[in-house]
Design an enzyme around this catalytic site. Structure first.
Site, PDB file in Angstrom:
ATOM      1  N   THR A  18       0.825  -1.204   0.000  1.00  0.00           N
ATOM      2  CA  THR A  18       0.000   0.000   0.000  1.00  0.00           C
ATOM      3  C   THR A  18       0.860   1.255   0.000  1.00  0.00           C
ATOM      4  OG1 THR A  18      -1.549  -1.263   1.359  1.00  0.00           O
ATOM      5  CG2 THR A  18      -1.977   1.087   1.162  1.00  0.00           C
ATOM      6  N   ARG A  22       8.007  -2.657   2.598  1.00  0.00           N
ATOM      7  CA  ARG A  22       8.212  -2.743   4.046  1.00  0.00           C
ATOM      8  C   ARG A  22       8.604  -4.151   4.430  1.00  0.00           C
ATOM      9  NH1 ARG A  22       3.344   0.826   6.608  1.00  0.00           N
ATOM     10  NH2 ARG A  22       3.797   2.663   5.352  1.00  0.00           N
ATOM     11  N   SER A 117       6.383   3.935   8.461  1.00  0.00           N
ATOM     12  CA  SER A 117       5.232   4.662   8.996  1.00  0.00           C
ATOM     13  C   SER A 117       4.972   4.360  10.470  1.00  0.00           C
ATOM     14  CB  SER A 117       4.005   4.348   8.134  1.00  0.00           C
ATOM     15  OG  SER A 117       2.917   5.130   8.513  1.00  0.00           O
ATOM     16  N   HIS A 118       3.817   3.798  10.758  1.00  0.00           N
ATOM     17  CA  HIS A 118       3.394   3.552  12.137  1.00  0.00           C
ATOM     18  C   HIS A 118       3.833   2.182  12.642  1.00  0.00           C
ATOM     19  CE1 HIS A 118       0.719   2.232   9.061  1.00  0.00           C
ATOM     20  NE2 HIS A 118       0.408   1.226   9.849  1.00  0.00           N
ATOM     21  N   LYS A 130      10.156   4.060   0.083  1.00  0.00           N
ATOM     22  CA  LYS A 130       9.230   4.327  -1.016  1.00  0.00           C
ATOM     23  C   LYS A 130       9.700   5.526  -1.812  1.00  0.00           C
ATOM     24  CE  LYS A 130       5.790   7.303   1.149  1.00  0.00           C
ATOM     25  NZ  LYS A 130       4.366   7.578   1.301  1.00  0.00           N
ATOM     26  N   ASP A 281       2.175   9.944  13.927  1.00  0.00           N
ATOM     27  CA  ASP A 281       2.767   8.596  13.881  1.00  0.00           C
ATOM     28  C   ASP A 281       4.261   8.619  13.579  1.00  0.00           C
ATOM     29  OD1 ASP A 281       2.677   9.240  11.158  1.00  0.00           O
ATOM     30  OD2 ASP A 281       2.335   7.160  10.563  1.00  0.00           O
ATOM     31  N   ASP A 283       6.177   8.503  10.999  1.00  0.00           N
ATOM     32  CA  ASP A 283       6.715   9.420   9.982  1.00  0.00           C
ATOM     33  C   ASP A 283       5.890  10.697   9.895  1.00  0.00           C
ATOM     34  OD1 ASP A 283       4.598   7.939   8.948  1.00  0.00           O
ATOM     35  OD2 ASP A 283       5.348   8.046   6.895  1.00  0.00           O
ATOM     36  N   ASP A 285       2.835  11.505   9.262  1.00  0.00           N
ATOM     37  CA  ASP A 285       1.771  11.817   8.297  1.00  0.00           C
ATOM     38  C   ASP A 285       0.383  11.497   8.839  1.00  0.00           C
ATOM     39  OD1 ASP A 285       2.211   9.079   8.159  1.00  0.00           O
ATOM     40  OD2 ASP A 285       2.163   8.974   5.958  1.00  0.00           O
ATOM     41  N   ARG A 286       0.291  10.598   9.819  1.00  0.00           N
ATOM     42  CA  ARG A 286      -1.017  10.307  10.407  1.00  0.00           C
ATOM     43  C   ARG A 286      -1.317  11.250  11.575  1.00  0.00           C
ATOM     44  NH1 ARG A 286      -2.270   3.858  10.633  1.00  0.00           N
ATOM     45  NH2 ARG A 286      -1.791   3.466   8.454  1.00  0.00           N
ATOM     46  N   THR A 348      -7.849   2.210  -1.068  1.00  0.00           N
ATOM     47  CA  THR A 348      -7.006   2.502   0.087  1.00  0.00           C
ATOM     48  C   THR A 348      -5.578   2.829  -0.351  1.00  0.00           C
ATOM     49  OG1 THR A 348      -8.331   1.099   1.508  1.00  0.00           O
ATOM     50  CG2 THR A 348      -6.048   1.461   2.180  1.00  0.00           C
ATOM     51  N   GLU A 367      -8.429   9.353   4.938  1.00  0.00           N
ATOM     52  CA  GLU A 367      -8.668   7.921   5.099  1.00  0.00           C
ATOM     53  C   GLU A 367      -9.061   7.645   6.544  1.00  0.00           C
ATOM     54  OE1 GLU A 367      -6.234   5.158   2.484  1.00  0.00           O
ATOM     55  OE2 GLU A 367      -4.705   6.453   3.342  1.00  0.00           O
ATOM     56  N   GLU A 368      -9.793   6.540   6.720  1.00  0.00           N
ATOM     57  CA  GLU A 368     -10.218   6.157   8.071  1.00  0.00           C
ATOM     58  C   GLU A 368      -9.028   5.790   8.958  1.00  0.00           C
ATOM     59  OE1 GLU A 368      -9.465   2.840   8.927  1.00  0.00           O
ATOM     60  OE2 GLU A 368      -8.697   2.684   6.879  1.00  0.00           O
ATOM     61  N   SER A 369      -7.875   5.527   8.326  1.00  0.00           N
ATOM     62  CA  SER A 369      -6.700   5.069   9.061  1.00  0.00           C
ATOM     63  C   SER A 369      -5.900   6.245   9.624  1.00  0.00           C
ATOM     64  CB  SER A 369      -5.837   4.223   8.127  1.00  0.00           C
ATOM     65  OG  SER A 369      -5.569   4.923   6.923  1.00  0.00           O
ATOM     66  N   LYS A 380      -0.442  12.609   3.278  1.00  0.00           N
ATOM     67  CA  LYS A 380      -1.202  13.025   4.438  1.00  0.00           C
ATOM     68  C   LYS A 380      -0.258  13.747   5.375  1.00  0.00           C
ATOM     69  CE  LYS A 380      -1.113   8.244   6.047  1.00  0.00           C
ATOM     70  NZ  LYS A 380      -1.302   7.234   5.006  1.00  0.00           N
ATOM     71  N   ARG A 500      -8.700  -6.689   7.566  1.00  0.00           N
ATOM     72  CA  ARG A 500      -9.356  -5.491   8.094  1.00  0.00           C
ATOM     73  C   ARG A 500     -10.836  -5.559   7.751  1.00  0.00           C
ATOM     74  NH1 ARG A 500      -4.906  -2.946   9.618  1.00  0.00           N
ATOM     75  NH2 ARG A 500      -3.269  -2.254   8.180  1.00  0.00           N
TER      76      ARG A 500
HETATM   77  C1  G1P Z   1      -2.813   1.186   5.842  1.00  0.00           C
HETATM   78  C2  G1P Z   1      -4.088   1.966   5.866  1.00  0.00           C
HETATM   79  C3  G1P Z   1      -4.183   2.858   4.641  1.00  0.00           C
HETATM   80  C4  G1P Z   1      -2.948   3.758   4.585  1.00  0.00           C
HETATM   81  C5  G1P Z   1      -1.694   2.920   4.661  1.00  0.00           C
HETATM   82  C6  G1P Z   1      -0.442   3.790   4.757  1.00  0.00           C
HETATM   83  O1  G1P Z   1      -2.768   0.350   4.702  1.00  0.00           O
HETATM   84  O2  G1P Z   1      -5.211   1.124   5.921  1.00  0.00           O
HETATM   85  O3  G1P Z   1      -5.341   3.626   4.703  1.00  0.00           O
HETATM   86  O4  G1P Z   1      -2.940   4.520   3.411  1.00  0.00           O
HETATM   87  O5  G1P Z   1      -1.726   2.077   5.806  1.00  0.00           O
HETATM   88  O6  G1P Z   1      -0.462   4.624   5.879  1.00  0.00           O
HETATM   89  P1  G1P Z   1      -3.161  -1.212   4.752  1.00  0.00           P
HETATM   90  O7  G1P Z   1      -2.292  -1.847   5.791  1.00  0.00           O
HETATM   91  O8  G1P Z   1      -4.595  -1.270   5.148  1.00  0.00           O
HETATM   92  O9  G1P Z   1      -2.928  -1.715   3.355  1.00  0.00           O
HETATM   93 ZN    ZN Z   2       2.748   7.196   8.529  1.00  0.00          ZN
END
Ligand code: G1P
Ligand code: ZN
Length: 547
Positions: A18, A22, A117-118, A130, A281, A283, A285-286, A348, A367-369, A380, A500
């Protein structure tokens, strides 16, 4: 100094998900692993004998374990590829939105972000890489897929044998013919944010005694948040906590949601709670936003920002349109409807917003995340979201909770939750999804767990700008009252599979807005369990994370 061409052989599985490639740190530590991926990227960008003559590359990461080593390798490879200039964040550090801002402001050809990221960091944690394109946004799928294909046939990589550069201090260096400028990790991004928000109004808010607790989760967002909130906007010292970036995020999971940012939630639920809480988070962005005793869902956050955007200087002329990822709740759709603007539904992943933003079709997206952003960059942006909320609170005189309740009164509440089942053996998760997909044609009109399904499909998206099609983006099951359950597998994990399940139900009745989400969604949870035969497939009787 000279440029070496060294032999290599392919690694399996260098397929970006996504958001980039990673893997565990141990995987990235293998000799040639990072080199292979970077060479495949450079080959795709600049041709097999690629020379990126004269181009500028931005380079930085979230500072997690392995960041320093990887930065030096990429600097030497960028020099071998003939980049004219590399702009590297001081100490190898740049948050994800900062990379995006630097690419755009300095007209760079693109940038490399080192982040998972997180995901947890440290020697046993995750690492990631990336590429972001000229627009500052994540590379489109066509490029990431081409890079993956290229990794499978790689026979050599090129690297300078130059020594490590001292990048802990500002300065200018040279590797081969490439100039390497060490830049301030915060300045460009801060300039962008300053242009958007009413800093005077926010300063006055803090001067009136408004109390914010901003939790940077020991990650890269700390220094920028401290510089802007405490340094420029006059928030009291100590407003930003856990602000010193650590290579292992203090051993914690740097994901700003109520589960992993439980310490922040506890502070906002306490008797002497501050007026607002926020977290970013790994990095930066969240974001998560809280009011006193009140957690804002990311989908509601996006809807509130959209509804009041005109009150913020950067969006005074209104929004061209908005976009949300498919599983994100429809709260913002309702706001867009009332504003008379378009609302786009994308798969997503932030990369799908890029074309819409570039084409000027949308201004805000989310996004909901726990991701929210706008056309100011192509990622983001956690600090952006925090400043947006502060700006709204400052100019409306309303608190965080009041703004969200106002949204619910006007449009009804989109009660929402996401249930994650982590660590499922990949074959089992694949089997679950395959079975669900196989049943799709028969679901419309069926009653399952006492609820009547109106329609069901596997979400496919045609990008309105370039016509590219992305299929199999998640199974949607929609009931007659428009409640829905969405199933998809995560594309960011590094161990097994994560299922999910996204649950949404619209509640127009204000007397029912305070029902706990899990209670209001219980019938949908039953439906999801029965439809996907979760226990049978996974052996798990409950999700590992609920947000
Ligand atoms: C997850 C989140 C998605 C977000 C991505 C990167 O991806 O659901 O919204 O863009 O992290 O932060 P997923 O693990 O669901 O593929
Ligand atoms: Zn992040």
């Amino acid at each position: 100094m000279s440029i070496l061409t060294l032999p290599t052989t392919p690694f399996e599985g260098q397929k970006p998900g996504t958001s980039g490639l990673r893997k565990k740190v141990a995987v990235f530590r293998q000799p040639r692993y990072l080199e292979n991926f970077v060479q495949a990227l450079f080959d795709e960008l600049h041709g097999p004998d690629g020379r990126a003559d004269g181009q500028t590359l931005v380079l930085g990461g979230d500072g997690r374990h392995h960041n320093r080593v990887a930065i030096q390798v990429i600097l030497r490879m960028a020099a071998a590829c003939g980049y004219g200039r590399v702009l590297v964040g001081r100490g190898g550090i740049l948050s994800t939105p900062a990379v995006s801002a630097v690419i755009r402001r300095r007209q760079a050809a693109g940038g490399i972000v080192l982040s998972a990221s997180h995901n947890p960091g440290g020697p046993d944690g995750d690492f990631g890489i990336k590429y972001n394109a000229t627009n500052g946004g994540p590379a489109p799928e066509a490029l990431t897929e081409a890079v993956h294909r290229r990794t499978l046939s790689l026979t050599r990589y090129r690297i300078s044998d130059a020594a490590d550069l001292p990048i802990e201090r500002p300065g200018s260096h040279r590797i081969e013919d490439t100039v390497v400028d060490v830049i301030d990790p915060v300045a460009d991004h801060a300039d962008v944010l300053r242009e958007l928000f009413d800093f005077d109004a926010i300063r006055a808010l803090f001067a009136r005694g408004f109390r914010l607790r901003c939790d940077a989760m020991w990650a890269v967002g700390g220094p920028a948040a401290r510089a802007i909130l405490e340094g420029e906007l006059g928030a009291p010292a100590g407003t930003v906590v856990n602000a010193e970036p650590k290579e292992d995020f203090g051993g914690l999971h740097p994901d700003p949601n109520p589960v992993y940012a439980d310490d922040l939630v506890a502070h906002l639920m306490a008797a002497d709670a501050p007026d607002m809480g926020a977290a970013t988070d790994g990095d930066a962005d969240r974001n998560m936003i809280l009011g006193r005793g009140f957690v804002v869902s990311p989908s509601d956050s996006l809807a509130v920002l959209a509804a009041h955007a005109r009150l913020v200087p950067g969006y005074r002329r209104g929004l061209a349109g908005v976009a949300r990822s498919m599983p994100t709740s429809t709260a913002v759709d309702r706001v867009a409807g009332a504003l008379g603007i378009a609302c786009h539904e994308t798969p997503t992943g932030w990369k799908f917003f890029g074309n819409l933003l570039d084409a000027g079709q949308v201004t805000l997206c989310g996004e909901e995340s726990y991701g929210t952003g706008s056309d100011h960059v192509r990622e983001k942006d956690g600090l952006w979201a925090i400043l947006f909320w502060l700006n709204l609170v400052a100019v409306t005189g309303r608190g965080v909770e009041d703004l969200v309740r106002g949204l619910w009164v006007e449009h009804g509440r989109c009660v929402y939750s996401r249930h994650d089942y982590e660590g499922i053996p990949t074959e089992r998760a694949d089997a679950l999804m395959a079975e669900l997909r196989g049943r799709l044609p028969e679901l419309g009109g069926r009653t399952v767990a006492d609820q009547r399904i109106a329609w069901a499909d596997d979400f496919a998206y045609t990008d309105p700008v370039d016509g590219s099609v992305s299929r199999r983006q998640g199974v949607r099951v929609v009931l007659e009252d428009a409640s829905r359950v969405v199933f998809r597998l995560s594309g960011t994990g590094t161990e097994g599979a994560t299922l999910r399940i996204y649950l949404e139900r619209h509640e127009p009745d204000p007397t029912r807005h305070d029902l706990p989400a899990q209670q209001a969604l219980a019938p949908l949870v039953r439906l999801a369990g029965e439809l996907a035969r979760i226990v049978a497939h996974t052996g798990m009787t409950a999700p590992t994370v609920m947000t």
